[in-house]
Design an enzyme around this catalytic site. Structure first.
Site, PDB file in Angstrom:
ATOM      1  N   ASP A 269       0.365 -54.673  27.298  1.00 12.85           N
ATOM      2  CA  ASP A 269      -0.110 -54.447  25.684  1.00 12.85           C
ATOM      3  C   ASP A 269      -1.666 -54.649  26.120  1.00 12.85           C
ATOM      4  O   ASP A 269      -2.071 -54.570  27.408  1.00 12.85           O
ATOM      5  CB  ASP A 269       0.356 -55.468  24.857  1.00 12.85           C
ATOM      6  CG  ASP A 269       0.198 -55.064  23.622  1.00 12.85           C
ATOM      7  OD1 ASP A 269      -0.559 -55.163  22.881  1.00 12.85           O
ATOM      8  OD2 ASP A 269       1.233 -54.601  22.970  1.00 12.85           O
ATOM      9  N   HIS A 382      -3.913 -57.953  19.655  1.00 11.57           N
ATOM     10  CA  HIS A 382      -2.627 -57.542  19.601  1.00 11.57           C
ATOM     11  C   HIS A 382      -1.594 -57.854  20.360  1.00 11.57           C
ATOM     12  O   HIS A 382      -0.545 -58.193  20.276  1.00 11.57           O
ATOM     13  CB  HIS A 382      -2.973 -55.872  19.720  1.00 11.57           C
ATOM     14  CG  HIS A 382      -1.863 -54.930  19.460  1.00 11.57           C
ATOM     15  ND1 HIS A 382      -0.814 -54.838  20.459  1.00 11.57           N
ATOM     16  CD2 HIS A 382      -1.483 -54.520  18.333  1.00 11.57           C
ATOM     17  CE1 HIS A 382       0.064 -53.811  19.720  1.00 11.57           C
ATOM     18  NE2 HIS A 382      -0.100 -53.702  18.701  1.00 11.57           N
ATOM     19  N   SER A 570       4.398 -52.244  16.040  1.00 10.71           N
ATOM     20  CA  SER A 570       4.024 -52.850  17.183  1.00 10.71           C
ATOM     21  C   SER A 570       4.718 -54.366  17.100  1.00 10.71           C
ATOM     22  O   SER A 570       5.153 -55.200  18.068  1.00 10.71           O
ATOM     23  CB  SER A 570       2.594 -53.205  17.046  1.00 10.71           C
ATOM     24  OG  SER A 570       1.818 -52.004  17.856  1.00 10.71           O
TER      25      SER A 570
END
Length: 634
Positions: A269, A382, A570
């Site tokens: 990621d 994220h 996600s």
């Protein structure tokens, strides 16, 4: 990855050649959609949209191409058809053809896949078109009254439970969307792209002018009355009850049973803040030291908790994007991003109130830079948020971080051979690193899109002399990366790869992004549903989407340790990663195909006909298989 909001049928007058359905050229992949450009020189985009005749002339050129596309091609993708009719709807507004506006909206709904969108998509624009058919456009009061009556009648007769999430989200958009925001791209990326494409402007850039003109001229005069109506009807018909959460009874928290084995999870990621992870859940390379030296001679420097690659696809030592760690900017952006999530979820918070004020004060010429800071923080946070979901309730989980870096700029870098080859090598080296360090399951909450990552940036930079040249070069670069990635995945059948379907509300197989459209025995693709198990408005769908998991307002940790709720596929993907890691902890003998088979076979089928993961049942099956092994996979 990029979550950027771009401030985006007349069947007579111009008659395109008509073909029967049998004669039409069939399009099954997004890359085969035709491209169009226009001879256009715009030195001042803002001045251009103030000239009605220039906008109308450009709009009619675009309309001609769009109608010919519909007449010539059989496009087997609802999202692409929705996009075409949405453009034709705006053009019909500009031509004051309000009947066609309504016809186009009906087509948009026809080609919508979600139940709510089939009812409410473009309802505000439909109310305006209806008012224009009944009233003198110059009589603002009469038009507002007609809009109010039209919307009131709709909300009175619709099953509000179906559309409530969409109403709340649109209400949030209206609270922050202003003329300044609408015109900001014309002072930034759109103008830059126009300057780089003098005389040969791609359709998406040209349509930004047309779409902005339509918004300013036809929507904003009625924005306040529409907002007031949505708020009123939300209060009247909306339920205040907390959404029924089906996941509470399905999820499983494991204890630290001595028979359960440690499982290393690769979080591939944008980077993970390891300080935000419990120390017991950090994978650690005991042969490495933080001394800027490759102590274990594995080709990576200071890879204590994983590896990292920068935007150019080159090795770096920081597991987090360095630009995201500027203290004041980071804290401000974190608060703004939380405020944005709260607004869309209809949650009143200090952050939401502050963000509305901020949006109102940012000048148009500064808004894109401001928004880029939100994207930067989103990228920065994220991976950590994803990791927190993946390890929840699993004392045997170990996080190994593998960082890749996405551009946060609205004007992206120009794609080139060197960067593409770097990224291709990065895929190979990262997956080899996973293999070397016994990673059993890898979460990939990202995707590579041919258009977004290659063709659109080439268009914005004015690369080449034609649409075909840009398309050919973009496809070449995309295929280099795709080939390297797929070969690495296929060569490592003992690693389970779990990926997010995407947030584009489209068909995963038509878009053909990777990894989400790939079909390998060791790869599973995950779509997003809400807490009640209903498809979210944003989730990508399609045959290659194997299962769905909760991706709506999922709370998890961000760098620094705060907890924020994010939404997206996600967030759904690491729910499946979490499940797979627990299954492998209980039964480490399971192969990736066996894990996938258990997850899919124990899933329940929703009313919408999709598979919802059932962690409790899957873990029970994995435990049973540890005693009674599965039959050999074919």
């Amino acid at each position: 990855m990029k979550t950027v909001v771009l401030l985006v049928l007349i069947l007579f007058h111009i008659g395109p050649v008509r073909l029967t359905a049998q004669e039409k050229i069939v399009i099954n992949k997004a890359e085969d959609l035709p491209k169009h450009s226009y001879e256009l020189v715009v030195d001042d985009a803002l001045a251009f949209i103030q000239d009605e005749q220039k906008v109308l002339h450009l709009a009619q050129q675009i309309k001609t191409d769009l109608l010919n596309v519909l007449a010539t091609y059989e496009i087997n993708d609802n999202a692409s058809k929705r996009d075409i009719y949405a453009k034709l709807r705006d053009i019909a507004f500009i031509e004051n053809d309000y009947k066609t506006v309504i016809e186009c909206i009906e087509k948009e709904r026809k080609y919508s896949d979600k139940a709510s969108a089939k009812l409410i998509r473009a309802k505000s624009m439909e109310s305006i078109a209806n008012a224009m058919l009944k009233c003198d456009a110059k009589n603002l009061e009469a038009c507002e009254k007609a809009i109010n009556l039209y919307l009131d009648d709709f909300f009175l007769n619709v099953d509000f439970s179906i559309v409530q999430e969409d109403v709340e989200e649109f209400k949030g958009i209206l609270e922050i969307w202003s003329k300044n925001i609408a015109i900001s791209p014309l002072k930034g990326t759109v103008q830059t792209a126009l300057d780089k494409n003098k005389g040969n402007v791609p359709q998406e850039i040209a349509f930004a002018l047309v779409g902005t003109y339509a918004d300013i001229t036809y929507f904003f005069p009625y924005k306040d009355i529409i907002y007031t109506n949505y708020v009123s009807n939300l209060e009247k018909y909306g339920t205040k009850e907390v959404m029924v959460d089906i996941w509470t009874d399905r999820n499983v928290s494991m204890d630290n049973h001595p028979d359960n084995k440690h499982v290393t999870i690769g979080i591939w990621d944008t980077g993970v803040d390891m300080d935000a992870m419990p120390e017991s859940k950090r994978w650690t390379n005991i042969n490495e030291k933080p001394d800027n030296i490759d102590n274990d001679n594995n080709g990576f420097v200071d890879d204590i908790h994983g590896v990292a690659f920068n935007l150019e696809g080159l090795k770096t030592t920081s597991l987090l994007h360095s630009q995201g760690n500027k203290a004041k900017n980071k804290e401000d952006a974190k608060a703004s991003l939380k405020g944005l999530m709260d607004i869309f979820a209809n949650i009143s918070s200090d952050e939401a109130t502050a963000l509305k004020k901020e949006f109102a004060l940012v000048p148009p010429e500064e808004f894109e830079a401001y928004f880029e800071q939100l994207i930067l923080y989103s990228n920065y946070a994220h991976g950590t948020h994803v990791a927190g979901i993946a390890i929840e309730g699993n004392p045997k989980a170990k996080v190994l971080s593998a960082r890749l870096t996405f551009d946060h700029k609205l004007m992206p870098e120009l794609p080139n051979d060197e960067k593409t080859l770097n990224w291709a090598k990065m895929y190979t080296e990262t997956i080899q690193y996973f293999k070397t360090n016994n990673v059993r399951v890898v979460n990939m909450s990202w995707g590579i899109d041919l258009n977004q990552e290659f063709i659109a940036p080439l268009e914005m930079h004015g690369y080449g002399k034609s649409d075909e040249e840009r398309k050919t070069y973009g496809q070449k670069l995309f295929e280099i990366q795709r080939k390297a990635f797929t070969e690495a995945v296929a060569s490592n059948p003992d690693i389970l790869f779990i990926c997010a379907a995407g947030n584009s509300n489209n068909d995963v197989d038509f878009a053909a992004d990777f990894p989400s459209s790939l079909n390998y025995p060791n790869l599973i693709t995950v779509g997003a549903v809400d807490k009640a198990g209903k498809k979210t408005s944003f989730t990508t769908e399609g045959k290659s989407v194997d299962v769905y998991a909760n991706g709506y307002e999922v709370e998890s940790v961000v760098p620094g340790g705060d907890v924020i709720a994010f939404s997206g596929t996600s967030m759904a993907s690491p729910q499946v990663t979490n499940l797979a890691a627990k299954m492998l902890s209980i039964n480490p003998k399971l192969s990736p195909p066996e894990v996938i088979d258990i997850i899919t076979s124990t899933s329940s089928t929703s009313e919408e006909g999709i598979k919802l993961i059932h962690p409790k049942h899957a873990i029970e099956k994995a435990r049973e298989c540890n005693v009674f092994p599965l039959p050999e996979m074919p």
